[in-house]
Design a protein around this motif. Sequence first.
Motif, PDB file in Angstrom:
ATOM      1  N   UNK A   1     -41.824  -7.722 -69.852  1.00 32.98           N
ATOM      2  CA  UNK A   1     -41.721  -6.417 -70.265  1.00 32.98           C
ATOM      3  C   UNK A   1     -42.627  -5.316 -69.518  1.00 32.98           C
ATOM      4  N   UNK A   2     -43.726  -5.737 -69.468  1.00 32.81           N
ATOM      5  CA  UNK A   2     -44.759  -4.620 -68.536  1.00 32.81           C
ATOM      6  C   UNK A   2     -44.256  -4.351 -67.285  1.00 32.81           C
ATOM      7  N   UNK A   3     -43.916  -5.231 -66.508  1.00 37.76           N
ATOM      8  CA  UNK A   3     -43.312  -5.320 -65.350  1.00 37.76           C
ATOM      9  C   UNK A   3     -42.207  -4.268 -65.044  1.00 37.76           C
ATOM     10  N   UNK A   4     -41.257  -4.674 -66.157  1.00 39.14           N
ATOM     11  CA  UNK A   4     -40.195  -3.839 -65.933  1.00 39.14           C
ATOM     12  C   UNK A   4     -40.347  -2.323 -66.503  1.00 39.14           C
ATOM     13  N   UNK A   5     -41.247  -2.066 -67.187  1.00 35.54           N
ATOM     14  CA  UNK A   5     -41.837  -0.808 -67.820  1.00 35.54           C
ATOM     15  C   UNK A   5     -42.093  -0.104 -66.447  1.00 35.54           C
TER      16      UNK A   5
ATOM     17  N   UNK B   1     -33.865 -12.296 -58.697  1.00 37.51           N
ATOM     18  CA  UNK B   1     -32.516 -11.825 -58.520  1.00 37.51           C
ATOM     19  C   UNK B   1     -31.687 -11.736 -59.629  1.00 37.51           C
ATOM     20  N   UNK B   2     -31.306 -10.505 -60.112  1.00 37.85           N
ATOM     21  CA  UNK B   2     -30.713 -10.110 -61.387  1.00 37.85           C
ATOM     22  C   UNK B   2     -29.360  -9.325 -60.779  1.00 37.85           C
ATOM     23  N   UNK B   3     -28.148  -9.353 -60.854  1.00 33.06           N
ATOM     24  CA  UNK B   3     -27.065  -8.699 -60.576  1.00 33.06           C
ATOM     25  C   UNK B   3     -27.173  -7.436 -61.582  1.00 33.06           C
ATOM     26  N   UNK B   4     -26.760  -6.263 -60.730  1.00 33.64           N
ATOM     27  CA  UNK B   4     -26.494  -5.047 -61.776  1.00 33.64           C
ATOM     28  C   UNK B   4     -25.448  -5.265 -63.050  1.00 33.64           C
ATOM     29  N   UNK B   5     -24.499  -5.999 -62.754  1.00 29.39           N
ATOM     30  CA  UNK B   5     -23.413  -6.110 -63.924  1.00 29.39           C
ATOM     31  C   UNK B   5     -24.300  -7.005 -64.987  1.00 29.39           C
TER      32      UNK B   5
ATOM     33  N   UNK C   1     -36.194 -15.515 -67.454  1.00 30.40           N
ATOM     34  CA  UNK C   1     -35.293 -16.591 -67.186  1.00 30.40           C
ATOM     35  C   UNK C   1     -35.286 -16.887 -65.812  1.00 30.40           C
ATOM     36  N   UNK C   2     -35.326 -15.607 -64.919  1.00 28.94           N
ATOM     37  CA  UNK C   2     -34.726 -15.631 -63.438  1.00 28.94           C
ATOM     38  C   UNK C   2     -36.149 -15.694 -62.549  1.00 28.94           C
ATOM     39  N   UNK C   3     -37.110 -15.484 -63.092  1.00 27.69           N
ATOM     40  CA  UNK C   3     -38.506 -15.411 -62.306  1.00 27.69           C
ATOM     41  C   UNK C   3     -38.627 -16.587 -61.544  1.00 27.69           C
ATOM     42  N   UNK C   4     -39.020 -16.349 -60.232  1.00 27.90           N
ATOM     43  CA  UNK C   4     -39.136 -17.703 -59.220  1.00 27.90           C
ATOM     44  C   UNK C   4     -40.366 -18.570 -59.982  1.00 27.90           C
ATOM     45  N   UNK C   5     -40.193 -19.888 -60.085  1.00 29.88           N
ATOM     46  CA  UNK C   5     -40.962 -20.744 -60.361  1.00 29.88           C
ATOM     47  C   UNK C   5     -41.231 -20.766 -61.874  1.00 29.88           C
ATOM     48  N   UNK C   6     -40.321 -19.858 -62.707  1.00 30.55           N
ATOM     49  CA  UNK C   6     -40.476 -19.834 -64.013  1.00 30.55           C
ATOM     50  C   UNK C   6     -39.554 -20.649 -64.790  1.00 30.55           C
TER      51      UNK C   6
ATOM     52  N   UNK D   1     -36.017  -7.737 -69.936  1.00 29.06           N
ATOM     53  CA  UNK D   1     -37.085  -8.416 -69.609  1.00 29.06           C
ATOM     54  C   UNK D   1     -36.903 -10.151 -69.844  1.00 29.06           C
ATOM     55  N   UNK D   2     -36.129 -10.288 -70.884  1.00 25.96           N
ATOM     56  CA  UNK D   2     -35.906 -11.903 -71.203  1.00 25.96           C
ATOM     57  C   UNK D   2     -35.087 -12.325 -69.898  1.00 25.96           C
ATOM     58  N   UNK D   3     -34.227 -11.611 -69.673  1.00 22.90           N
ATOM     59  CA  UNK D   3     -33.277 -12.073 -68.398  1.00 22.90           C
ATOM     60  C   UNK D   3     -34.130 -12.251 -66.963  1.00 22.90           C
ATOM     61  N   UNK D   4     -35.179 -11.141 -67.157  1.00 23.31           N
ATOM     62  CA  UNK D   4     -36.025 -11.377 -65.946  1.00 23.31           C
ATOM     63  C   UNK D   4     -36.816 -12.652 -66.007  1.00 23.31           C
TER      64      UNK D   4
END
Length: 76
Positions: A2-6, A50-54, A71-76, A66-69
């Motif tokens: 969330x902080x990275x998103x913010x 990598x998260x698509x705009x849609x 899930x998609x985080x490399x190595x996460x 943030x939750x989607x981020x």
Amino acid sequence: MYEELKDILVGALHIREEDVAPTATREEVGLDSLAVLELSTALNERLGIEVHDYELLDADTLADVARLMAERRPGG
């Protein structure tokens, strides 16, 4: 995540910090479709996520983004 998103929303997309909250919706922070595309690009370039705009358009709140981020985080 969330902080990275913010940080991206405030720093790169010039969203007012006081508008950014986990429960805020895309509309409440002023993310139109062009800003969502910019966010998608920033997530990929800055964090390697990598998260698509849609997919971002389908997220209900910033916490969902943030939750989607996470899930998609490399190595996460």
